[in-house]
Design a protein around this motif. Sequence first.
Motif, PDB file in Angstrom:
ATOM      1  N   TRP A 113       0.838  -1.210   0.000  1.00 40.92           N
ATOM      2  CA  TRP A 113       0.000   0.000   0.000  1.00 40.92           C
ATOM      3  C   TRP A 113       0.866   1.251   0.000  1.00 40.92           C
ATOM      4  CZ3 TRP A 113      -0.686   4.266   3.055  1.00 40.92           C
ATOM      5  CH2 TRP A 113      -1.851   5.008   2.849  1.00 40.92           C
ATOM      6  N   TYR A 114       1.926   1.263   0.818  1.00 43.46           N
ATOM      7  CA  TYR A 114       2.806   2.426   0.859  1.00 43.46           C
ATOM      8  C   TYR A 114       3.527   2.604  -0.476  1.00 43.46           C
ATOM      9  CZ  TYR A 114       6.524   5.648   1.963  1.00 43.46           C
ATOM     10  OH  TYR A 114       7.368   6.726   1.922  1.00 43.46           O
ATOM     11  N   THR A 115       3.917   1.502  -1.096  1.00 39.78           N
ATOM     12  CA  THR A 115       4.563   1.579  -2.409  1.00 39.78           C
ATOM     13  C   THR A 115       3.638   2.227  -3.422  1.00 39.78           C
ATOM     14  OG1 THR A 115       5.883  -0.398  -1.953  1.00 39.78           O
ATOM     15  CG2 THR A 115       5.620   0.232  -4.266  1.00 39.78           C
ATOM     16  N   TRP A 116       2.368   1.821  -3.408  1.00 41.46           N
ATOM     17  CA  TRP A 116       1.393   2.448  -4.312  1.00 41.46           C
ATOM     18  C   TRP A 116       1.289   3.953  -4.055  1.00 41.46           C
ATOM     19  CZ3 TRP A 116      -3.121  -1.602  -3.629  1.00 41.46           C
ATOM     20  CH2 TRP A 116      -2.783  -2.766  -4.334  1.00 41.46           C
ATOM     21  N   LEU A 117       1.342   4.330  -2.784  1.00 40.87           N
ATOM     22  CA  LEU A 117       1.241   5.754  -2.432  1.00 40.87           C
ATOM     23  C   LEU A 117       2.410   6.528  -3.032  1.00 40.87           C
ATOM     24  CD1 LEU A 117      -0.579   7.642  -0.748  1.00 40.87           C
ATOM     25  CD2 LEU A 117       0.914   7.222   1.201  1.00 40.87           C
ATOM     26  N   GLU A 118       3.613   5.979  -2.913  1.00 39.43           N
ATOM     27  CA  GLU A 118       4.781   6.648  -3.499  1.00 39.43           C
ATOM     28  C   GLU A 118       4.713   6.659  -5.023  1.00 39.43           C
ATOM     29  OE1 GLU A 118       8.736   5.733  -2.493  1.00 39.43           O
ATOM     30  OE2 GLU A 118       8.576   6.318  -0.387  1.00 39.43           O
ATOM     31  N   GLN A 119       4.065   5.660  -5.607  1.00 40.81           N
ATOM     32  CA  GLN A 119       3.962   5.588  -7.067  1.00 40.81           C
ATOM     33  C   GLN A 119       2.879   6.507  -7.618  1.00 40.81           C
ATOM     34  OE1 GLN A 119       3.344   1.388  -7.614  1.00 40.81           O
ATOM     35  NE2 GLN A 119       5.559   0.923  -7.703  1.00 40.81           N
ATOM     36  N   GLY A 120       2.148   7.183  -6.755  1.00 34.32           N
ATOM     37  CA  GLY A 120       1.117   8.106  -7.198  1.00 34.32           C
ATOM     38  C   GLY A 120      -0.172   7.431  -7.617  1.00 34.32           C
ATOM     39  N   ARG A 121      -0.395   6.196  -7.140  1.00 32.00           N
ATOM     40  CA  ARG A 121      -1.639   5.507  -7.482  1.00 32.00           C
ATOM     41  C   ARG A 121      -2.810   6.100  -6.696  1.00 32.00           C
ATOM     42  NH1 ARG A 121      -0.673  -0.957  -8.461  1.00 32.00           N
ATOM     43  NH2 ARG A 121       1.455  -0.865  -9.302  1.00 32.00           N
ATOM     44  N   ASP A 122      -4.006   5.720  -7.115  1.00 30.59           N
ATOM     45  CA  ASP A 122      -5.222   6.281  -6.524  1.00 30.59           C
ATOM     46  C   ASP A 122      -5.556   5.565  -5.221  1.00 30.59           C
ATOM     47  OD1 ASP A 122      -7.494   7.682  -6.031  1.00 30.59           O
ATOM     48  OD2 ASP A 122      -8.698   6.763  -7.619  1.00 30.59           O
ATOM     49  N   VAL A 123      -4.765   5.840  -4.207  1.00 33.92           N
ATOM     50  CA  VAL A 123      -5.062   5.369  -2.855  1.00 33.92           C
ATOM     51  C   VAL A 123      -5.270   6.607  -1.990  1.00 33.92           C
ATOM     52  CG1 VAL A 123      -3.837   3.194  -3.048  1.00 33.92           C
ATOM     53  CG2 VAL A 123      -2.583   5.219  -2.342  1.00 33.92           C
ATOM     54  N   ARG A 124      -6.152   6.495  -1.025  1.00 37.36           N
ATOM     55  CA  ARG A 124      -6.555   7.670  -0.260  1.00 37.36           C
ATOM     56  C   ARG A 124      -6.234   7.475   1.224  1.00 37.36           C
ATOM     57  NH1 ARG A 124      -9.740  10.620  -3.771  1.00 37.36           N
ATOM     58  NH2 ARG A 124     -10.400   9.436  -5.623  1.00 37.36           N
ATOM     59  N   PRO A 125      -5.078   7.947   1.643  1.00 41.18           N
ATOM     60  CA  PRO A 125      -4.688   7.767   3.042  1.00 41.18           C
ATOM     61  C   PRO A 125      -5.584   8.570   3.987  1.00 41.18           C
ATOM     62  CG  PRO A 125      -3.172   9.257   1.932  1.00 41.18           C
ATOM     63  CD  PRO A 125      -4.067   8.699   0.878  1.00 41.18           C
ATOM     64  N   SER A 126      -5.893   7.971   5.105  1.00 39.52           N
ATOM     65  CA  SER A 126      -6.714   8.639   6.104  1.00 39.52           C
ATOM     66  C   SER A 126      -5.869   9.643   6.890  1.00 39.52           C
ATOM     67  CB  SER A 126      -7.303   7.615   7.071  1.00 39.52           C
ATOM     68  OG  SER A 126      -6.270   6.988   7.821  1.00 39.52           O
ATOM     69  N   VAL A 127      -6.551  10.456   7.684  1.00 41.37           N
ATOM     70  CA  VAL A 127      -5.845  11.408   8.542  1.00 41.37           C
ATOM     71  C   VAL A 127      -4.917  10.673   9.495  1.00 41.37           C
ATOM     72  CG1 VAL A 127      -6.177  13.060  10.427  1.00 41.37           C
ATOM     73  CG2 VAL A 127      -7.615  13.187   8.379  1.00 41.37           C
ATOM     74  N   GLU A 128      -5.379   9.546  10.040  1.00 37.03           N
ATOM     75  CA  GLU A 128      -4.577   8.779  10.981  1.00 37.03           C
ATOM     76  C   GLU A 128      -3.308   8.227  10.312  1.00 37.03           C
ATOM     77  OE1 GLU A 128      -8.591   9.248  12.344  1.00 37.03           O
ATOM     78  OE2 GLU A 128      -7.813   8.377  10.472  1.00 37.03           O
ATOM     79  N   VAL A 129      -3.447   7.732   9.080  1.00 41.80           N
ATOM     80  CA  VAL A 129      -2.289   7.194   8.366  1.00 41.80           C
ATOM     81  C   VAL A 129      -1.302   8.310   8.022  1.00 41.80           C
ATOM     82  CG1 VAL A 129      -1.553   6.176   6.185  1.00 41.80           C
ATOM     83  CG2 VAL A 129      -3.424   5.148   7.467  1.00 41.80           C
ATOM     84  N   LEU A 130      -1.808   9.451   7.588  1.00 48.21           N
ATOM     85  CA  LEU A 130      -0.919  10.568   7.272  1.00 48.21           C
ATOM     86  C   LEU A 130      -0.176  11.039   8.516  1.00 48.21           C
ATOM     87  CD1 LEU A 130      -3.260  12.616   4.912  1.00 48.21           C
ATOM     88  CD2 LEU A 130      -1.165  11.423   4.249  1.00 48.21           C
ATOM     89  N   THR A 131      -0.855  11.051   9.639  1.00 47.78           N
ATOM     90  CA  THR A 131      -0.192  11.425  10.889  1.00 47.78           C
ATOM     91  C   THR A 131       0.918  10.439  11.218  1.00 47.78           C
ATOM     92  OG1 THR A 131      -2.239  12.440  11.722  1.00 47.78           O
ATOM     93  CG2 THR A 131      -0.550  11.860  13.349  1.00 47.78           C
ATOM     94  N   ALA A 132       0.637   9.145  11.038  1.00 44.51           N
ATOM     95  CA  ALA A 132       1.646   8.117  11.305  1.00 44.51           C
ATOM     96  C   ALA A 132       2.828   8.243  10.353  1.00 44.51           C
ATOM     97  CB  ALA A 132       1.018   6.732  11.197  1.00 44.51           C
ATOM     98  N   LEU A 133       2.570   8.529   9.080  1.00 43.14           N
ATOM     99  CA  LEU A 133       3.651   8.706   8.114  1.00 43.14           C
ATOM    100  C   LEU A 133       4.498   9.930   8.453  1.00 43.14           C
ATOM    101  CD1 LEU A 133       1.846   7.866   4.748  1.00 43.14           C
ATOM    102  CD2 LEU A 133       3.632   6.519   5.881  1.00 43.14           C
ATOM    103  N   GLY A 134       3.828  10.999   8.874  1.00 46.48           N
ATOM    104  CA  GLY A 134       4.565  12.198   9.255  1.00 46.48           C
ATOM    105  C   GLY A 134       5.509  11.942  10.408  1.00 46.48           C
ATOM    106  N   GLU A 135       5.053  11.133  11.377  1.00 44.69           N
ATOM    107  CA  GLU A 135       5.913  10.800  12.506  1.00 44.69           C
ATOM    108  C   GLU A 135       7.031   9.845  12.075  1.00 44.69           C
ATOM    109  OE1 GLU A 135       5.777  12.139  15.476  1.00 44.69           O
ATOM    110  OE2 GLU A 135       4.091  13.389  14.843  1.00 44.69           O
TER     111      GLU A 135
END
Length: 292
Positions: free
Chosen positions: A62-84
């Motif tokens: 899922w994270y690989t798809w996110l970096e590849q610019g695919r149509d995945v929609r991270p939640s606020v909680e996931v974005l917070t976790a990625l930021g940390e």
Amino acid sequence: MDSRSPNQSAEDSRRRELGAFLRSRRERLTPSATGIATGLRRRTPGLRREEVAMIAGVGTTWYTWLEQGRDVRPSVEVLTALGEALRLDIAEKQHLFILAGRQQPERRAVAPEKVDGPLLHMLQSLVLQPAYVIGRRWDVLAWNPAAVAVFGDYGLLEGDARNIVHMVFTSPHHRRLLVDWEQLARTVLASFRAASARYVGDPDFERLIELMTRSSPEFRSWWPQRDVARRLSGVKHVRHPIAGAMTFEHMSFSIDDGSDMKLIAYMPLAEQNSVAKLQTLLDALPAERRSA
């Protein structure tokens, strides 16, 4: 010819930029900074995708798809976790949420509010413009001599008494000073409710609201009506005890430093000879009342 709609094209570009941003932050972060033990020489600069996914608690695919610019929609909680996980600073976290099309959770300020030197210098440079800085709860944190000349010396007030809502609703001086007091007070209350929505349940806000409910019959009557407003500018008429009638145009400016502070400035208008009256008040101001 590209058959995609402009909205689709913009959305694709935003997802690609999000992926590129995540990749750039991942590649600059060393494993040692995150406590990951490294073995032999690594081919990948920075962290691997699976390492970021592990730290953030998301799937590697899922994270690989996110970096590849695919149509995945991270939640606020996931974005917070990625930021940390990526050790992003405040500006980078905000950028991450904007690229993901999400609203960043409000950060409730808990540290004592402080007006830094550059803002204080700008405040003092507004010679013929009464101005002050308010905090998240609308406490007056700093002010200039012109504000003292028109509205009174905030330095003589302590605690809740140096709060805009408290002054408007409980200060006899402000009730006499402000022409059209009821209309202004209702606007102040509606604007304060809108600004305080992000702090619902905050003990300092709850204590102020409880105090105002006990102290002001108007506040006690109007607060349950739950009127909201976001007024950034307007005209204020005052009835100064020495200078008489004066008219000001006022504006609110947010301080772009991650805090919830605002600069409120008043510009005297030609109406009622307000500029000359303000200058006279400033000239008569005692030296000890010329500093915040």
